[in-house]
Scaffold this motif. Structure first.
Motif, PDB file in Angstrom:
ATOM      1  N   PHE A  30       3.944  -5.411  -5.445  1.00  0.00           N
ATOM      2  CA  PHE A  30       3.420  -4.419  -6.380  1.00  0.00           C
ATOM      3  C   PHE A  30       3.636  -4.860  -7.820  1.00  0.00           C
ATOM      4  O   PHE A  30       2.791  -4.594  -8.687  1.00  0.00           O
ATOM      5  CB  PHE A  30       4.084  -3.067  -6.145  1.00  0.00           C
ATOM      6  CG  PHE A  30       3.552  -1.972  -7.022  1.00  0.00           C
ATOM      7  CD1 PHE A  30       2.353  -1.356  -6.730  1.00  0.00           C
ATOM      8  CD2 PHE A  30       4.240  -1.568  -8.161  1.00  0.00           C
ATOM      9  CE1 PHE A  30       1.841  -0.356  -7.540  1.00  0.00           C
ATOM     10  CE2 PHE A  30       3.743  -0.572  -8.975  1.00  0.00           C
ATOM     11  CZ  PHE A  30       2.540   0.043  -8.669  1.00  0.00           C
ATOM     12  N   LEU A  62      10.213  -0.572  -6.706  1.00  0.00           N
ATOM     13  CA  LEU A  62       9.397  -1.697  -7.169  1.00  0.00           C
ATOM     14  C   LEU A  62       9.606  -2.889  -6.237  1.00  0.00           C
ATOM     15  O   LEU A  62      10.741  -3.247  -5.916  1.00  0.00           O
ATOM     16  CB  LEU A  62       9.785  -2.075  -8.589  1.00  0.00           C
ATOM     17  CG  LEU A  62       8.908  -3.095  -9.321  1.00  0.00           C
ATOM     18  CD1 LEU A  62       7.504  -2.552  -9.535  1.00  0.00           C
ATOM     19  CD2 LEU A  62       9.548  -3.476 -10.658  1.00  0.00           C
ATOM     20  N   TYR A  89       2.124   1.683  -3.508  1.00  0.00           N
ATOM     21  CA  TYR A  89       1.046   2.064  -4.419  1.00  0.00           C
ATOM     22  C   TYR A  89       0.698   3.547  -4.283  1.00  0.00           C
ATOM     23  O   TYR A  89       0.465   4.235  -5.284  1.00  0.00           O
ATOM     24  CB  TYR A  89      -0.186   1.206  -4.142  1.00  0.00           C
ATOM     25  CG  TYR A  89      -1.360   1.490  -5.038  1.00  0.00           C
ATOM     26  CD1 TYR A  89      -1.437   0.929  -6.311  1.00  0.00           C
ATOM     27  CD2 TYR A  89      -2.386   2.335  -4.618  1.00  0.00           C
ATOM     28  CE1 TYR A  89      -2.515   1.191  -7.135  1.00  0.00           C
ATOM     29  CE2 TYR A  89      -3.473   2.604  -5.443  1.00  0.00           C
ATOM     30  CZ  TYR A  89      -3.532   2.031  -6.692  1.00  0.00           C
ATOM     31  OH  TYR A  89      -4.595   2.308  -7.522  1.00  0.00           O
ATOM     32  N   ASP A 148       0.810  -1.208   0.000  1.00  0.00           N
ATOM     33  CA  ASP A 148       0.000   0.000   0.000  1.00  0.00           C
ATOM     34  C   ASP A 148       0.847   1.262   0.000  1.00  0.00           C
ATOM     35  O   ASP A 148       0.517   2.238  -0.689  1.00  0.00           O
ATOM     36  CB  ASP A 148      -0.963   0.002   1.197  1.00  0.00           C
ATOM     37  CG  ASP A 148      -0.280  -0.401   2.484  1.00  0.00           C
ATOM     38  OD1 ASP A 148       0.901  -0.780   2.437  1.00  0.00           O
ATOM     39  OD2 ASP A 148      -0.935  -0.348   3.548  1.00  0.00           O
ATOM     40  N   SER A 166       4.758   5.933  -4.628  1.00  0.00           N
ATOM     41  CA  SER A 166       5.745   5.943  -5.713  1.00  0.00           C
ATOM     42  C   SER A 166       5.340   5.161  -6.949  1.00  0.00           C
ATOM     43  O   SER A 166       5.890   5.402  -8.023  1.00  0.00           O
ATOM     44  CB  SER A 166       7.077   5.377  -5.198  1.00  0.00           C
ATOM     45  OG  SER A 166       6.933   4.019  -4.849  1.00  0.00           O
ATOM     46  N   GLN A 167       4.442   4.178  -6.841  1.00  0.00           N
ATOM     47  CA  GLN A 167       4.084   3.315  -7.969  1.00  0.00           C
ATOM     48  C   GLN A 167       5.315   2.617  -8.573  1.00  0.00           C
ATOM     49  O   GLN A 167       5.364   2.323  -9.761  1.00  0.00           O
ATOM     50  CB  GLN A 167       3.382   4.129  -9.055  1.00  0.00           C
ATOM     51  CG  GLN A 167       2.053   4.732  -8.636  1.00  0.00           C
ATOM     52  CD  GLN A 167       0.904   3.740  -8.754  1.00  0.00           C
ATOM     53  OE1 GLN A 167       0.812   3.002  -9.713  1.00  0.00           O
ATOM     54  NE2 GLN A 167       0.031   3.737  -7.760  1.00  0.00           N
ATOM     55  N   GLY A 168       6.330   2.367  -7.732  1.00  0.00           N
ATOM     56  CA  GLY A 168       7.543   1.716  -8.207  1.00  0.00           C
ATOM     57  C   GLY A 168       8.598   2.659  -8.711  1.00  0.00           C
ATOM     58  O   GLY A 168       9.727   2.229  -8.987  1.00  0.00           O
ATOM     59  N   ASN A 169       8.302   3.944  -8.867  1.00  0.00           N
ATOM     60  CA  ASN A 169       9.262   4.916  -9.369  1.00  0.00           C
ATOM     61  C   ASN A 169      10.093   5.476  -8.201  1.00  0.00           C
ATOM     62  O   ASN A 169       9.753   5.276  -7.035  1.00  0.00           O
ATOM     63  CB  ASN A 169       8.498   6.035 -10.080  1.00  0.00           C
ATOM     64  CG  ASN A 169       7.798   5.526 -11.323  1.00  0.00           C
ATOM     65  OD1 ASN A 169       8.362   4.770 -12.094  1.00  0.00           O
ATOM     66  ND2 ASN A 169       6.540   5.905 -11.487  1.00  0.00           N
ATOM     67  N   LYS A 188      11.968   2.409 -11.198  1.00  0.00           N
ATOM     68  CA  LYS A 188      11.742   1.083 -10.607  1.00  0.00           C
ATOM     69  C   LYS A 188      12.593   0.832  -9.363  1.00  0.00           C
ATOM     70  O   LYS A 188      12.791  -0.330  -8.962  1.00  0.00           O
ATOM     71  CB  LYS A 188      12.001  -0.013 -11.630  1.00  0.00           C
ATOM     72  CG  LYS A 188      11.137   0.093 -12.872  1.00  0.00           C
ATOM     73  CD  LYS A 188      11.465  -0.972 -13.889  1.00  0.00           C
ATOM     74  CE  LYS A 188      10.614  -0.796 -15.144  1.00  0.00           C
ATOM     75  NZ  LYS A 188      10.929  -1.797 -16.184  1.00  0.00           N
ATOM     76  N   LYS A 242      -2.601  -4.437 -14.724  1.00  0.00           N
ATOM     77  CA  LYS A 242      -2.298  -3.355 -15.672  1.00  0.00           C
ATOM     78  C   LYS A 242      -1.767  -3.882 -16.996  1.00  0.00           C
ATOM     79  O   LYS A 242      -2.108  -3.368 -18.057  1.00  0.00           O
ATOM     80  CB  LYS A 242      -1.297  -2.377 -15.046  1.00  0.00           C
ATOM     81  CG  LYS A 242      -1.906  -1.539 -13.913  1.00  0.00           C
ATOM     82  CD  LYS A 242      -0.979  -0.413 -13.493  1.00  0.00           C
ATOM     83  CE  LYS A 242      -1.642   0.493 -12.464  1.00  0.00           C
ATOM     84  NZ  LYS A 242      -0.777   1.631 -12.062  1.00  0.00           N
ATOM     85  N   TYR A 274       0.852  -7.196  -8.766  1.00  0.00           N
ATOM     86  CA  TYR A 274      -0.378  -6.438  -9.050  1.00  0.00           C
ATOM     87  C   TYR A 274      -0.294  -5.743 -10.410  1.00  0.00           C
ATOM     88  O   TYR A 274      -1.241  -5.826 -11.206  1.00  0.00           O
ATOM     89  CB  TYR A 274      -0.595  -5.410  -7.945  1.00  0.00           C
ATOM     90  CG  TYR A 274      -1.509  -4.277  -8.340  1.00  0.00           C
ATOM     91  CD1 TYR A 274      -2.896  -4.438  -8.369  1.00  0.00           C
ATOM     92  CD2 TYR A 274      -0.985  -3.031  -8.708  1.00  0.00           C
ATOM     93  CE1 TYR A 274      -3.728  -3.402  -8.742  1.00  0.00           C
ATOM     94  CE2 TYR A 274      -1.815  -2.000  -9.080  1.00  0.00           C
ATOM     95  CZ  TYR A 274      -3.181  -2.182  -9.096  1.00  0.00           C
ATOM     96  OH  TYR A 274      -4.006  -1.151  -9.471  1.00  0.00           O
ATOM     97  N   ARG A 275       0.816  -5.091 -10.679  1.00  0.00           N
ATOM     98  CA  ARG A 275       0.935  -4.352 -11.937  1.00  0.00           C
ATOM     99  C   ARG A 275       0.933  -5.288 -13.136  1.00  0.00           C
ATOM    100  O   ARG A 275       0.323  -4.986 -14.182  1.00  0.00           O
ATOM    101  CB  ARG A 275       2.230  -3.526 -11.928  1.00  0.00           C
ATOM    102  CG  ARG A 275       2.312  -2.485 -13.012  1.00  0.00           C
ATOM    103  CD  ARG A 275       3.675  -1.823 -13.042  1.00  0.00           C
ATOM    104  NE  ARG A 275       4.714  -2.747 -13.504  1.00  0.00           N
ATOM    105  CZ  ARG A 275       5.983  -2.382 -13.676  1.00  0.00           C
ATOM    106  NH1 ARG A 275       6.368  -1.148 -13.376  1.00  0.00           N
ATOM    107  NH2 ARG A 275       6.874  -3.259 -14.106  1.00  0.00           N
TER     108      ARG A 275
END
Length: 388
Positions: free
Chosen positions: A337, A333, A321, A318, A324-327, A330, A345, A340-341
């Protein structure tokens, strides 16, 4: 007189026959009752009825666990063996069955899939190696502080230390995101001391690379840049966590230490005060009392805290998510996550399920290894005892 004589004779006959009637056999009611008894472990009597009642009581829970826990795991494992793209049912005959290809793509086949997975494993290794020890030591320190008999206002400190653990992780993640912004509070405090704060969620360099950059080492040596295991160079493996990952680590340590503090506090309050007083009378220092008296008694709680911390850090999702969304690039990452991606996605549900099962296997292996390391050394060694 004759009646008494006849009764005495009947008693003598029964005594000679072992206390049974003169017929030497069982009555019809006895034979019929034995025929009605349950065979095997479900024999009649109080204990047999308890077994049946026990199974009846736990049957609803077993059914619910089977439907909502075991069945989804089996279904997800089947999905990991297919090339299902999320359209229709994964159990139809038209879904391609690929076997272990989704797993081999993560470990043996060169490509983006393996590189992303190994990058997430590297990030998570640094995350676990820093978060688990720091949060455990911090939780133990807070528990020792609150458990001090000379401390006043223990209820206030317990509430204050535990409050971040009951706050929404999404809300705290948003707050930390603003704090670690380029013009946020953290960089403002650093600038007050004359330190130029980093771009927390924009700089993709690892912490070790940043430290080497201070000494003028900006480019990797050829020995570290030209080879490495599992699709990453040695320079990538030795990069260290990014500053964005460090910010997430600070958030997680702050929010989880309160929960583990309560576990240590409950264990400390069960330690007999007489042991501590006796060691103090024997001349033991405060550090010696902590090391040789308190910590051995906290070993079961220590194992629980380390196990929960290990599982939680490998499943971190969480905060990644929200923040950073992995950024960047990466560097935040994680396998959870990435699973999930990949599934929701990229619509590669088979590879996403495979990542989740590899993550599950990593957690199980590390938990068993931790149990083996923390086993009692004075116990007699038996084969596979640490698996118990």
């Amino acid at each position: 007189m004759s009646t008494v004589t006849t009764a005495s004779a009947d008693r003598d006959d029964r005594s000679a026959g072992g206390g049974r009637p003169a017929t030497g056999g069982r009555g019809p009611r006895q034979r019929f009752g034995r025929w009605l008894r349950w065979p095997g472990p479900f024999r009649g009597g109080i204990r047999g009825n308890e077994r049946i009642a026990g199974w009846l009581f736990v049957a609803p829970v077993i059914v619910l666990l089977g439907i909502f826990f075991l069945a989804p795991i089996i279904m997800a494992f089947w999905v990991s063996l297919t090339d299902w793209q999320g359209q229709g049912s994964p159990f139809k005959s038209g879904v391609p069955f690929v076997g272990g290809d989704n797993y081999t793509r993560l470990f043996t086949e060169d490509g983006l899939a393996r590189r992303d997975f190994m990058t997430s494993i590297r990030n998570n290794i640094y995350y676990v190696a820093i978060v688990v020890p720091v949060q455990t030591v911090l939780a133990l320190g807070l528990a020792l502080l609150v458990n001090n008999r000379m401390l006043k206002g223990k209820g206030f400190f317990r509430t204050a230390f535990y409050f971040p653990s009951v706050t929404s992780s999404v809300a705290i993640s948003v707050v930390f995101l603003f704090m670690f912004a380029n013009s946020g509070a953290i960089n403002g405090i650093l600038s007050f001391f004359g330190i130029d704060g980093p771009a927390w969620f924009s700089d993709a360099r690892g912490l070790i690379h940043l430290i080497l950059g201070v000494f003028g080492v900006d480019n990797p040596p050829s020995a570290l840049a030209n080879g490495g295991p599992l699709g990453l160079t040695w320079w990538d493996w030795l990069s260290g966590p990014s500053v964005a990952m460090c910010a997430i680590m600070a958030l997680v340590i702050w929010t989880t230490s309160g929960t583990f503090m309560l576990m240590f506090l409950a264990a400390l309050q069960s330690v007999p005060v007489s042991l501590d007083e006796a060691s103090e009378l024997d001349g033991a220092t405060r550090w010696q009392r902590l090391r040789y008296v308190t910590l051995p008694l906290l070993k079961p709680t220590m194992f629980l805290v380390l196990t929960l911390g290990l599982i939680g850090t490998w499943q971190v999702f969480d905060q990644i998510y929200v923040m950073s969304q992995g950024n960047p690039a990466k560097t935040t990452l994680t396998p959870a996550f990435l699973s999930y991606r990949t599934a929701f996605k990229d619509f590669d549900y088979g590879r996403g399920a495979a990542i989740s099962f590899v993550l599950f296997l990593i957690i199980v292996v590390l938990t068993l290894a931790q149990r083996w390391v923390m086993r009692d050394r004075d116990e007699p060694r038996r084969r596979f005892r640490w698996l118990r």
